[in-house]
Design an enzyme around this catalytic site. Structure first.
Site, mmCIF file in Angstrom:
data_model
loop_
_atom_site.group_PDB
_atom_site.id
_atom_site.type_symbol
_atom_site.label_atom_id
_atom_site.label_comp_id
_atom_site.label_asym_id
_atom_site.label_seq_id
_atom_site.Cartn_x
_atom_site.Cartn_y
_atom_site.Cartn_z
ATOM 1 N N CYS A 66 -3.328 -11.847 2.085
ATOM 2 C CA CYS A 66 -4.054 -10.759 2.749
ATOM 3 C C CYS A 66 -5.107 -10.289 1.750
ATOM 4 O O CYS A 66 -5.384 -10.977 0.776
ATOM 5 C CB CYS A 66 -3.114 -9.642 3.215
HETATM 6 C C1 RB5 Z 1 -6.939 -5.520 5.626
HETATM 7 O O1 RB5 Z 1 -8.166 -4.889 5.640
HETATM 8 C C2 RB5 Z 1 -6.156 -5.244 4.370
HETATM 9 O O2 RB5 Z 1 -5.644 -3.963 4.401
HETATM 10 C C3 RB5 Z 1 -5.050 -6.259 4.231
HETATM 11 O O3 RB5 Z 1 -5.598 -7.539 4.200
HETATM 12 C C4 RB5 Z 1 -4.197 -6.194 2.978
HETATM 13 O O4 RB5 Z 1 -4.976 -6.017 1.856
HETATM 14 C C5 RB5 Z 1 -3.049 -5.306 3.002
HETATM 15 O O5 RB5 Z 1 -2.270 -5.255 2.052
#
Ligand code: RB5
Length: 151
Positions: A66
């Site tokens: 993420c």
């Molecule tokens: C998405 O914008 C972001 O919050 C997600 O990818 C991640 O970093 C969450 O931990």
């Protein structure tokens, strides 16, 4: 080795590049999505199916990406049988497997560049759990329902 990979929009670009490079290295890579860049998507929608596949041995190990790697790590660790960690350094990438039997590596697509990420993933995928008595004992203490001692 059959592995799974998943990301939201924050990790999409890194996921795509890792998938390409790992496929060239003869890994079988199952992509749990997202299949396209969608700034509105949510990491649990991809990371949880990946984590279930790891827990069910449908894939041997998982890569969850993420933006920061934090959300992916939180979501993955909710799945019984998954031992996930956000990794940014080479030592933890292999020692997390050797000592802690880590089966999902979490990466931050907005934190770690592709060259470093690829090295971390290779260290993770080539490392093996040692089955050391003390490591098994700690894993059972950490997750009594999710970690079974071998017969
Ligand atoms: C998405 O914008 C972001 O919050 C997600 O990818 C991640 O970093 C969450 O931990």
């Amino acid at each position: 080795m059959k592995i799974g990979i998943a990301s939201d929009h924050g990790g999409f670009e890194l996921k795509q590049e890792l998938k390409l490079r790992l496929s060239r290295q003869n890994y079988t890579v199952v992509d749990f999505g997202n299949d396209a860049l969608d700034s509105e998507d949510d990491y649990p929608d991809y990371v949880v199916p990946l984590s279930r596949a790891v827990a069910n041995n449908e894939v041997e190990r998982g890569i969850a990406v993420c933006g920061s790697g934090v959300g992916a790590s939180i979501a993955a660790n909710k799945v019984t049988g998954v031992r996930a960690a956000l990794i940014t350094d080479h030592f933890a990438a292999h020692q997390g497997v050797e000592d802690d039997n880590m089966n999902v590596i979490c990466l931050g697509g907005r934190i770690t560049g592709i060259e470093t990420a690829f090295e971390l993933v290779q260290a993770f995928l080539t490392a093996k759990f040692t089955y050391g008595e003390r490591h098994l004992r700690r894993l059972v203490k950490a997750d009594p329902s999710g970690f079974k001692l071998p017969d």
